[in-house]
Motif scaffolding. Structure first.
Motif, PDB file in Angstrom:
ATOM      1  N   VAL A  41       0.680  -1.434   0.099  1.00 28.97           N
ATOM      2  CA  VAL A  41      -0.040   0.030   0.062  1.00 28.97           C
ATOM      3  C   VAL A  41       0.769   1.241   0.251  1.00 28.97           C
ATOM      4  O   VAL A  41       1.560   1.545   1.173  1.00 28.97           O
ATOM      5  N   LYS A  42       0.740   2.040  -1.227  1.00 35.00           N
ATOM      6  CA  LYS A  42       1.511   3.264  -1.123  1.00 35.00           C
ATOM      7  C   LYS A  42       1.017   4.406  -0.405  1.00 35.00           C
ATOM      8  O   LYS A  42      -0.240   4.826  -1.448  1.00 35.00           O
ATOM      9  N   VAL A  43       1.795   5.358   0.481  1.00 32.45           N
ATOM     10  CA  VAL A  43       1.143   6.338   0.819  1.00 32.45           C
ATOM     11  C   VAL A  43       2.496   7.103   0.672  1.00 32.45           C
ATOM     12  O   VAL A  43       3.523   7.128   0.679  1.00 32.45           O
ATOM     13  N   GLY A  44       1.846   8.906   0.362  1.00 28.07           N
ATOM     14  CA  GLY A  44       3.006   9.417   0.455  1.00 28.07           C
ATOM     15  C   GLY A  44       2.615  10.606   1.958  1.00 28.07           C
ATOM     16  O   GLY A  44       2.351  10.745   1.987  1.00 28.07           O
ATOM     17  N   ILE A  45       3.795  10.529   2.294  1.00 24.49           N
ATOM     18  CA  ILE A  45       4.530  11.356   3.485  1.00 24.49           C
ATOM     19  C   ILE A  45       5.073  12.977   2.876  1.00 24.49           C
ATOM     20  O   ILE A  45       5.874  12.636   2.473  1.00 24.49           O
ATOM     21  N   LEU A  46       4.276  13.906   3.482  1.00 21.73           N
ATOM     22  CA  LEU A  46       4.530  15.135   2.641  1.00 21.73           C
ATOM     23  C   LEU A  46       4.776  16.123   3.835  1.00 21.73           C
ATOM     24  O   LEU A  46       3.683  17.336   4.309  1.00 21.73           O
ATOM     25  N   TYR A  47       5.968  16.125   4.843  1.00 22.64           N
ATOM     26  CA  TYR A  47       6.238  17.440   5.385  1.00 22.64           C
ATOM     27  C   TYR A  47       7.716  18.183   5.450  1.00 22.64           C
ATOM     28  O   TYR A  47       8.086  17.128   4.995  1.00 22.64           O
ATOM     29  N   SER A  48       7.773  18.780   5.653  1.00 22.50           N
ATOM     30  CA  SER A  48       8.831  20.213   5.309  1.00 22.50           C
ATOM     31  C   SER A  48      10.028  19.183   6.168  1.00 22.50           C
ATOM     32  O   SER A  48      10.248  19.583   7.717  1.00 22.50           O
ATOM     33  N   LEU A  49      11.276  19.206   5.863  1.00 23.77           N
ATOM     34  CA  LEU A  49      12.048  18.608   6.147  1.00 23.77           C
ATOM     35  C   LEU A  49      13.322  19.777   5.788  1.00 23.77           C
ATOM     36  O   LEU A  49      14.120  19.571   6.440  1.00 23.77           O
ATOM     37  N   ASN A  61       7.225  13.991  10.417  1.00 23.61           N
ATOM     38  CA  ASN A  61       7.464  12.801   9.308  1.00 23.61           C
ATOM     39  C   ASN A  61       8.258  11.814  10.315  1.00 23.61           C
ATOM     40  O   ASN A  61       8.073  10.627  10.232  1.00 23.61           O
ATOM     41  N   GLN A  62       9.124  12.554  10.764  1.00 22.62           N
ATOM     42  CA  GLN A  62       9.651  11.049  12.378  1.00 22.62           C
ATOM     43  C   GLN A  62       8.657  10.496  12.925  1.00 22.62           C
ATOM     44  O   GLN A  62       8.378   8.759  13.073  1.00 22.62           O
ATOM     45  N   ALA A  63       7.757  10.025  13.291  1.00 28.78           N
ATOM     46  CA  ALA A  63       6.333  10.244  14.526  1.00 28.78           C
ATOM     47  C   ALA A  63       5.723   8.922  13.185  1.00 28.78           C
ATOM     48  O   ALA A  63       5.479   7.829  13.319  1.00 28.78           O
ATOM     49  N   CYS A  64       5.424   9.343  12.017  1.00 29.85           N
ATOM     50  CA  CYS A  64       4.372   9.421  10.844  1.00 29.85           C
ATOM     51  C   CYS A  64       5.648   8.058  10.415  1.00 29.85           C
ATOM     52  O   CYS A  64       4.588   6.609  10.442  1.00 29.85           O
ATOM     53  N   LEU A  65       6.368   8.210   9.824  1.00 32.49           N
ATOM     54  CA  LEU A  65       7.168   6.945   9.764  1.00 32.49           C
ATOM     55  C   LEU A  65       7.352   6.160  10.732  1.00 32.49           C
ATOM     56  O   LEU A  65       7.675   4.868  10.341  1.00 32.49           O
ATOM     57  N   PHE A 113      -0.361  12.018   3.583  1.00 30.17           N
ATOM     58  CA  PHE A 113       0.154  12.123   4.792  1.00 30.17           C
ATOM     59  C   PHE A 113       0.708  13.030   4.960  1.00 30.17           C
ATOM     60  O   PHE A 113       1.991  13.119   4.423  1.00 30.17           O
ATOM     61  N   GLY A 114       0.253  14.498   5.430  1.00 30.61           N
ATOM     62  CA  GLY A 114       1.334  15.624   5.989  1.00 30.61           C
ATOM     63  C   GLY A 114       0.504  16.820   6.383  1.00 30.61           C
ATOM     64  O   GLY A 114      -0.578  17.660   6.472  1.00 30.61           O
ATOM     65  N   SER A 115       1.705  17.909   5.898  1.00 33.84           N
ATOM     66  CA  SER A 115       1.503  19.428   6.491  1.00 33.84           C
ATOM     67  C   SER A 115       1.357  19.706   7.725  1.00 33.84           C
ATOM     68  O   SER A 115       0.802  19.008   8.624  1.00 33.84           O
ATOM     69  N   TYR A 116       1.478  21.269   8.361  1.00 33.60           N
ATOM     70  CA  TYR A 116       1.530  21.817   9.316  1.00 33.60           C
ATOM     71  C   TYR A 116       0.751  22.609   9.043  1.00 33.60           C
ATOM     72  O   TYR A 116      -0.280  22.985  10.430  1.00 33.60           O
ATOM     73  N   THR A 117       1.132  23.517   8.938  1.00 34.64           N
ATOM     74  CA  THR A 117       0.502  24.845   8.662  1.00 34.64           C
ATOM     75  C   THR A 117      -0.778  24.967   7.719  1.00 34.64           C
ATOM     76  O   THR A 117      -1.080  23.963   6.907  1.00 34.64           O
ATOM     77  N   SER A 118      -1.803  25.971   7.811  1.00 31.84           N
ATOM     78  CA  SER A 118      -2.906  25.905   7.144  1.00 31.84           C
ATOM     79  C   SER A 118      -2.292  26.015   5.627  1.00 31.84           C
ATOM     80  O   SER A 118      -3.353  25.483   4.805  1.00 31.84           O
ATOM     81  N   GLU A 318       1.946  14.227  18.235  1.00 30.01           N
ATOM     82  CA  GLU A 318       1.042  13.037  18.618  1.00 30.01           C
ATOM     83  C   GLU A 318       0.145  12.178  17.536  1.00 30.01           C
ATOM     84  O   GLU A 318       0.034  11.300  17.165  1.00 30.01           O
ATOM     85  N   PRO A 319      -0.781  13.281  16.672  1.00 28.88           N
ATOM     86  CA  PRO A 319      -1.772  12.795  15.693  1.00 28.88           C
ATOM     87  C   PRO A 319      -1.320  12.504  14.890  1.00 28.88           C
ATOM     88  O   PRO A 319      -2.065  11.553  13.939  1.00 28.88           O
ATOM     89  N   ALA A 320       0.040  12.936  14.077  1.00 29.87           N
ATOM     90  CA  ALA A 320       0.564  12.533  13.354  1.00 29.87           C
ATOM     91  C   ALA A 320       0.527  11.214  13.092  1.00 29.87           C
ATOM     92  O   ALA A 320       1.434  10.038  12.618  1.00 29.87           O
ATOM     93  N   TYR A 321       1.208  10.553  14.404  1.00 34.68           N
ATOM     94  CA  TYR A 321       1.569   9.521  14.424  1.00 34.68           C
ATOM     95  C   TYR A 321       0.360   8.310  14.471  1.00 34.68           C
ATOM     96  O   TYR A 321       0.254   7.209  13.908  1.00 34.68           O
ATOM     97  N   PHE A 322      -0.538   8.801  15.180  1.00 35.42           N
ATOM     98  CA  PHE A 322      -2.208   7.580  15.303  1.00 35.42           C
ATOM     99  C   PHE A 322      -2.808   7.780  13.924  1.00 35.42           C
ATOM    100  O   PHE A 322      -3.819   6.877  13.875  1.00 35.42           O
ATOM    101  N   GLN A 323      -2.582   8.539  13.465  1.00 35.48           N
ATOM    102  CA  GLN A 323      -3.455   8.892  12.263  1.00 35.48           C
ATOM    103  C   GLN A 323      -3.251   8.274  11.172  1.00 35.48           C
ATOM    104  O   GLN A 323      -4.382   7.122  10.935  1.00 35.48           O
ATOM    105  N   VAL A 324      -1.862   7.752  11.099  1.00 39.78           N
ATOM    106  CA  VAL A 324      -1.615   6.102  10.209  1.00 39.78           C
ATOM    107  C   VAL A 324      -1.912   5.306  10.909  1.00 39.78           C
ATOM    108  O   VAL A 324      -2.622   3.765   9.871  1.00 39.78           O
ATOM    109  N   TYR A 325      -2.467   4.942  12.692  1.00 33.96           N
ATOM    110  CA  TYR A 325      -2.750   3.564  13.038  1.00 33.96           C
ATOM    111  C   TYR A 325      -4.421   3.580  11.758  1.00 33.96           C
ATOM    112  O   TYR A 325      -5.166   3.057  11.624  1.00 33.96           O
TER     113      TYR A 325
END
Lengths: 415, 290
Positions: A41-49, A61-65, A113-118, A318-325
């Motif tokens: 299952v391919k998902v995109g991770i879109l958080y600024s590094l 990004n780290q919590a999501c991965l 999965f991504g974004s911090y700012t509106s 924390e939400p960046a982590y649990f939303q993957v579940y």
């Protein structure tokens, strides 16, 4: 010049040919819809590094991965592994849109999965809406959005405030001074705060917005001294939070008599200002690093083990982590059916997960999330002491301050 | 009465921070004619020096101030030697070059020290408020005010009473003629640039505990500094003092009556109008330039 143009023409001709060959079923059904295929299952991770918001987004990004890694190690989703495709949108909304398009069309991801700012979320919206994909957004935000292509797992104003403001009034008094950074989020939060205050018979003695990045608060503090509020309600963000807290204490104000009540001050800002300046002020959020639950202990320990002992978790990671579940459970529910973004969206409704903050649930009415707001008092050691927490999870109401407007699965409705 | 006093103290505090940040720029711009866009980054470097010293050696703020001055002065001296020196005859190019330097410094700090906000400790004995004439005033802001006056006095004495200051005034008026009299103009310029940078470093170190320390903290500082220097008249130290005092009081008052957003816009508007009709600033000094 000529040769480049010739190459370009050749390339576009080839592309045209490829398109007509590659998508034979374009007339039959919506071919741009992504599918999961081939045992993964391919998902995109879109958080600024990189760029201005990289520090916080890197922790997302780290919590999501980390969540993806845990799920894969435990056997994946119905035997399929989640394959993350990581892109760096560089804190720039236009790049967010461009990378989102690449992840949706090029990599055929079934969710992003991504974004911090509106601002970055608003830039990705047209892309996921056009190609019927699904965007999982973890940040607390101002509400007033009802997209059919976003799952919102952060708090909206009513969730952070409906317990917090009455608690403040009860414990400190009815006179509030509202101070925020000058953009949309603080203004929407303050709208909600003013409505709540009015119901409680409270009073707004001052409302002030400072430019983003502002670091000189002497005039604001003087006005605060003049108006003598019981509570300073703060939605100031970024480095301004640090300057405001320091200058508050330096001016001789006392948190025991006139605390700052914030929706935006987290463990990260306290580390930068120093615990002695944060001590005694309050924040309302669904998650604090110090929250005592087996799930949170596991989350914090795993995060520190993976990324270093000095790392902190916060109310966005924390939400960046649990939303993957939640995503995993939705795909699991689809079973053998076609794994497409619209199907995942429907399957995600009513999904429950025991997150570090408590059991969260996606609301089928508006694709926002039921959360567990808590009130934390900042301590000298940089952590929050949790003073109050809601007895039950609180329903998300993205249009709380706008009676007559309701978010439904079919989009925004005027009642 | 206490309202007025409060307002005056707020204005004085704003003015002293403005003066502190713009003093170094006024010297470099006023005497050498170099528009130094890297000035804000010198301020930032000063703040990071304190952070570095406190984190690794646990020093108190006061010794850090001295180290910040010399560390940033050394950086300024190096930049003058390597880049600015070769551009004295091309003043417009110095704008681009120093802006480039500012970008390099900012990203360099981002890469080495990290992009997160940094914590600088305020000395315990200065972190509260003290009563002055019946009004509560932040002890740290008084500390900044006093140190700014001391730096101003030191700068005045350096320029008016020492051989170096004498040489600098000569070089500023006419470089060729002063060379004929045996003054090493290149050395005078290097020292001046270093001194201006050092002052910016102290400014950064002093504002670090009151504000926040981040790689882009200099961007706002350089804008404020240019506003003060341009309004004061580029060649006049007293002009810089007067202009910082006026801008500080006016923006404090406007921020109190309206808010900080409006105050900022109105002050800029005022300065634009002022330099339209007084292009030399409020304190222009007529000197012959060589």
């Amino acid at each position: 010049m000529n040769s480049t143009r010739r190459n370009f023409l050749k390339a576009s001709a080839a592309l045209g040919a490829a398109c007509s060959v590659g998508f034979p079923d374009i007339w039959i059904k919506n071919a741009s819809l992504a599918h999961a295929a081939g045992g993964e299952v391919k998902v995109g991770i879109l958080y600024s590094l990189t760029g201005t918001t990289a520090i916080i987004e890197k922790s997302l990004n780290q919590a999501c991965l980390m969540a993806i890694e845990e799920i894969n190690a435990a056997g994946g989703i119905n035997g399929m592994q989640i394959k993350p495709v990581v892109e760096d949108p560089a804190s720039d909304p236009a790049t967010f849109a461009e990378k989102a398009r690449k992840l949706v069309l090029g990599d055929k991801c079934v969710s992003l999965f991504g974004s911090y700012t509106s601002a970055s979320r608003k830039a990705v919206l047209p892309v996921v809406e056009k190609y019927h994909n699904l965007y999982w957004y973890p940040t607390l935000y101002e509400g007033r959005e009802c997209s059919q292509n976003v799952i919102y797992t952060g708090a909206v104003p009513n969730q952070q405030q409906q317990d917090f403001v009455p608690w403040l009034v009860k414990n400190f008094g009815k006179k509030f001074y509202l101070i925020g950074s000058n953009y949309i989020y603080p203004k929407e939060e303050n709208n909600v705060c003013k409505i709540l205050l009015k119901r409680l018979g409270g009073e707004v003695v001052g409302e002030e917005y400072v430019p983003l990045g502002h670091s000189e608060f002497s005039s604001v503090i003087q006005k605060i001294k003049d108006t003598q509020p019981n509570v300073i309600f703060s939605t100031v963000v970024g480095d301004s939070v640090v300057a405001l807290h320091r200058q508050y204490k330096a001016a001789g104000l006392d948190p025991a008599k006139m605390p700052m009540a914030s929706l935006t001050t987290s463990e990260e800002e306290i580390a930068a200002m120093g615990g002695e300046f944060a001590e005694g002020h309050f924040t309302s959020a669904p998650y604090f690093m110090s929250y005592d639950s087996p799930e949170n202990q596991k989350f914090v320990a795993a995060f520190k083990k993976k990324y270093g002992p000095d790392k902190v978790t916060n109310f966005v990671s924390e939400p960046a982590y649990f939303q993957v579940y939640l995503f995993k459970q939705a795909v699991e529910k689809l079973g053998g059916k076609d794994i497409t973004p619209p199907e995942i969206r429907k399957a995600s409704w009513d999904q429950e997960f025991k997150a570090p903050q408590g059991v969260v649930k996606i609301d089928p009415k508006n694709s926002h999330t039921y959360l567990w707001p808590k009130i934390g008092e900042a301590q000298r050691n940089g952590q929050f002491k949790i003073i109050e927490q809601s007895k039950e999870s609180i329903e998300p109401k993205p249009y709380w301050a706008y009676p007559g407007q309701v978010c439904t699965p079919e989009g925004l409705k005027q009642a | 009465m206490s309202d007025i006093l409060n307002q005056v103290f707020t204005g004085l505090s704003l003015a002293s921070i403005l003066l502190l940040v713009s003093l170094g720029l006024a010297i470099i711009y006023g005497t050498m004619g170099v528009i130094n866009l890297a000035h804000g980054e010198f301020v930032m470097l000063g703040a990071y020096t304190v952070w570095f010293l406190q984190k690794n050696f646990g020093l108190d703020l006061l010794p850090c101030l001295v180290v910040s001055f010399f560390a940033v002065a050394a950086a300024g001296w190096l930049i003058e030697r390597l880049i600015v020196r070769h551009l004295y005859k091309r003043p417009l190019d110095t704008i681009l070059a120093t802006w480039g330097v500012s970008v390099i410094l900012q990203q360099g700090i981002r890469l080495t020290a990290g992009a997160e906000l940094r914590y600088v400790k305020m000395p315990g004995w200065l972190s509260n408020a003290v009563p002055v004439l019946g009004v509560e005033v932040s002890a740290y802001r008084i500390f900044i005010f006093v140190l700014t006056l001391l730096l101003l006095a030191a700068t005045y004495l350096l320029f008016a009473r020492t051989r170096y200051g004498f040489s600098l005034r000569a070089v500023t008026q006419n470089q060729e003629v002063s060379r004929c009299f045996g003054i090493n103009a290149a050395r005078v310029y290097s020292l001046t640039f270093a001194y201006g940078a050092g002052l910016a470093g102290v400014a950064g170190a002093l504002i670090a505990p009151l504000k926040s320390v981040s790689p882009d903290m200099g961007t706002g500082a350089v804008i404020d500094a240019f506003m003060v220097v341009v309004m004061g008249g580029v060649a006049s130290l007293m002009g810089t003092v007067a202009s910082a005092a006026i801008i500080g009081q006016v923006s404090g008052l406007l921020a109190f009556v309206y808010n900080d957003t409006v105050a900022k816009a109105l002050v800029f508007f005022g300065v634009v109008i002022l330099i339209r009709f007084m292009p030399e600033g409020i304190f222009s000094v007529r000197v012959r330039r060589g």
